[in-house]
Design a protein around this motif. Structure first.
Motif, PDB file in Angstrom:
ATOM      1  N   TYR A 117      22.620 -21.629 -40.671  1.00 21.93           N
ATOM      2  CA  TYR A 117      23.777 -22.307 -41.240  1.00 21.93           C
ATOM      3  C   TYR A 117      23.262 -23.434 -42.123  1.00 21.93           C
ATOM      4  O   TYR A 117      22.281 -24.093 -41.769  1.00 21.93           O
ATOM      5  CB  TYR A 117      24.659 -22.893 -40.130  1.00 21.93           C
ATOM      6  CG  TYR A 117      25.026 -21.863 -39.086  1.00 21.93           C
ATOM      7  CD1 TYR A 117      26.181 -21.093 -39.213  1.00 21.93           C
ATOM      8  CD2 TYR A 117      24.201 -21.651 -37.983  1.00 21.93           C
ATOM      9  CE1 TYR A 117      26.506 -20.142 -38.261  1.00 21.93           C
ATOM     10  CE2 TYR A 117      24.525 -20.697 -37.033  1.00 21.93           C
ATOM     11  CZ  TYR A 117      25.668 -19.945 -37.177  1.00 21.93           C
ATOM     12  OH  TYR A 117      25.983 -18.992 -36.241  1.00 21.93           O
ATOM     13  N   PRO A 118      23.931 -23.699 -43.235  1.00 23.29           N
ATOM     14  CA  PRO A 118      23.480 -24.818 -44.077  1.00 23.29           C
ATOM     15  C   PRO A 118      23.723 -26.146 -43.370  1.00 23.29           C
ATOM     16  O   PRO A 118      24.714 -26.313 -42.665  1.00 23.29           O
ATOM     17  CB  PRO A 118      24.348 -24.701 -45.332  1.00 23.29           C
ATOM     18  CG  PRO A 118      25.529 -23.887 -44.923  1.00 23.29           C
ATOM     19  CD  PRO A 118      25.093 -23.022 -43.774  1.00 23.29           C
ATOM     20  N   ASP A 119      22.790 -27.052 -43.524  1.00 24.09           N
ATOM     21  CA  ASP A 119      22.934 -28.398 -42.968  1.00 24.09           C
ATOM     22  C   ASP A 119      23.556 -29.261 -44.053  1.00 24.09           C
ATOM     23  O   ASP A 119      22.864 -29.783 -44.919  1.00 24.09           O
ATOM     24  CB  ASP A 119      21.588 -28.956 -42.519  1.00 24.09           C
ATOM     25  CG  ASP A 119      21.709 -30.314 -41.855  1.00 24.09           C
ATOM     26  OD1 ASP A 119      22.815 -30.883 -41.838  1.00 24.09           O
ATOM     27  OD2 ASP A 119      20.692 -30.810 -41.349  1.00 24.09           O
ATOM     28  N   GLU A 120      24.876 -29.386 -44.001  1.00 29.35           N
ATOM     29  CA  GLU A 120      25.597 -30.096 -45.062  1.00 29.35           C
ATOM     30  C   GLU A 120      25.362 -31.598 -45.036  1.00 29.35           C
ATOM     31  O   GLU A 120      25.662 -32.285 -45.999  1.00 29.35           O
ATOM     32  CB  GLU A 120      27.084 -29.763 -44.964  1.00 29.35           C
ATOM     33  CG  GLU A 120      27.336 -28.286 -45.220  1.00 29.35           C
ATOM     34  CD  GLU A 120      28.756 -27.849 -44.917  1.00 29.35           C
ATOM     35  OE1 GLU A 120      29.589 -28.700 -44.547  1.00 29.35           O
ATOM     36  OE2 GLU A 120      29.016 -26.647 -45.068  1.00 29.35           O
ATOM     37  N   ASP A 121      24.823 -32.138 -43.935  1.00 28.57           N
ATOM     38  CA  ASP A 121      24.556 -33.572 -43.854  1.00 28.57           C
ATOM     39  C   ASP A 121      23.170 -33.943 -44.354  1.00 28.57           C
ATOM     40  O   ASP A 121      22.854 -35.121 -44.478  1.00 28.57           O
ATOM     41  CB  ASP A 121      24.728 -34.068 -42.411  1.00 28.57           C
ATOM     42  CG  ASP A 121      26.173 -33.970 -41.950  1.00 28.57           C
ATOM     43  OD1 ASP A 121      27.075 -34.108 -42.793  1.00 28.57           O
ATOM     44  OD2 ASP A 121      26.388 -33.743 -40.752  1.00 28.57           O
ATOM     45  N   SER A 122      22.341 -32.957 -44.621  1.00 30.47           N
ATOM     46  CA  SER A 122      20.972 -33.221 -45.058  1.00 30.47           C
ATOM     47  C   SER A 122      20.940 -33.494 -46.560  1.00 30.47           C
ATOM     48  O   SER A 122      21.589 -32.793 -47.333  1.00 30.47           O
ATOM     49  CB  SER A 122      20.083 -32.017 -44.737  1.00 30.47           C
ATOM     50  OG  SER A 122      18.782 -32.237 -45.209  1.00 30.47           O
ATOM     51  N   PRO A 123      20.172 -34.515 -46.977  1.00 25.63           N
ATOM     52  CA  PRO A 123      20.073 -34.792 -48.413  1.00 25.63           C
ATOM     53  C   PRO A 123      19.254 -33.726 -49.153  1.00 25.63           C
ATOM     54  O   PRO A 123      19.337 -33.607 -50.361  1.00 25.63           O
ATOM     55  CB  PRO A 123      19.381 -36.149 -48.468  1.00 25.63           C
ATOM     56  CG  PRO A 123      18.649 -36.256 -47.183  1.00 25.63           C
ATOM     57  CD  PRO A 123      19.440 -35.471 -46.169  1.00 25.63           C
ATOM     58  N   GLU A 124      18.479 -32.958 -48.420  1.00 22.37           N
ATOM     59  CA  GLU A 124      17.676 -31.895 -49.019  1.00 22.37           C
ATOM     60  C   GLU A 124      18.177 -30.559 -48.494  1.00 22.37           C
ATOM     61  O   GLU A 124      18.788 -30.498 -47.435  1.00 22.37           O
ATOM     62  CB  GLU A 124      16.205 -32.074 -48.634  1.00 22.37           C
ATOM     63  CG  GLU A 124      15.614 -33.365 -49.134  1.00 22.37           C
ATOM     64  CD  GLU A 124      14.166 -33.527 -48.720  1.00 22.37           C
ATOM     65  OE1 GLU A 124      13.493 -32.518 -48.488  1.00 22.37           O
ATOM     66  OE2 GLU A 124      13.723 -34.673 -48.630  1.00 22.37           O
ATOM     67  N   PRO A 125      17.923 -29.496 -49.212  1.00 21.56           N
ATOM     68  CA  PRO A 125      18.330 -28.199 -48.672  1.00 21.56           C
ATOM     69  C   PRO A 125      17.691 -27.979 -47.296  1.00 21.56           C
ATOM     70  O   PRO A 125      16.487 -28.117 -47.117  1.00 21.56           O
ATOM     71  CB  PRO A 125      17.787 -27.199 -49.697  1.00 21.56           C
ATOM     72  CG  PRO A 125      17.631 -27.993 -50.952  1.00 21.56           C
ATOM     73  CD  PRO A 125      17.300 -29.393 -50.507  1.00 21.56           C
TER      74      PRO A 125
END
Length: 162
Positions: A117-125
């Motif tokens: 799942y994408p980590d939407e809180d991360s500043p980087e992919p």
């Protein structure tokens, strides 16, 4: 059987035991005891347990789509702490999330375990994996269960017997 496969049942059994110990510690508490805080600026026992329930439901339902309507309702507990003063509701929430998590884990196939799942809180992919979610919830339960234990002990109440 790989070494990892032989270790996983022990990890899950330990988590199940911890769940039982936390539940047993909460079961006899009165609403007044559930409202106790280790310090004025810290969460009450009730708020800590509510936070644990909400986190479980949020990760499983909101991220992975597991748990259905029961988890959708419980996921809101993470932001609406202290919704239910009755310890019975806390015990039901812990049991509902526990049973739902265990049912999902038992059902997941090797392909399901590979889902990310994408980590939407991360500043980087970045991505979140199902194994990471499980570890995070174990460490989360241990951390906040420790807060409950400390608070109970400060009040001379029975803490989980680890």
């Amino acid at each position: 059987m790989t070494e990892l496969q032989s270790v996983l049942p022990a990890i899950y059994a330990g988590w199940q035991n911890y769940q039982s110990l936390i539940t047993a510690a909460l079961k006899p508490l009165t609403p007044e005891q559930l409202a106790v805080r280790a310090a004025p600026h810290l969460r009450s026992i009730e708020e800590i347990a509510t936070h644990m329930i909400g986190a479980r439901a949020r990760w499983f339902y909101q991220l992975m789509g597991e748990g259905g309507p029961a988890f959708a309702d419980l996921a809101a507990w993470i932001v609406k702490v202290s919704l239910f003063a009755a310890q019975r509701k806390l015990l039901e929430g812990l049991e509902t999330t526990w049973q739902g998590m265990q049912a999902a884990i038992a059902r997941w196939t090797p392909a399901d375990w590979q889902q990310t799942y994408p980590d939407e809180d991360s500043p980087e992919p970045a991505v979140i994996t199902r194994p990471w979610v499980i570890w995070h919830l174990i460490e989360h339960d241990l951390h906040h269960g420790g807060e409950i234990s400390l608070t109970l002990g400060q009040q001379g109440l029975a803490a989980p017997d680890l």
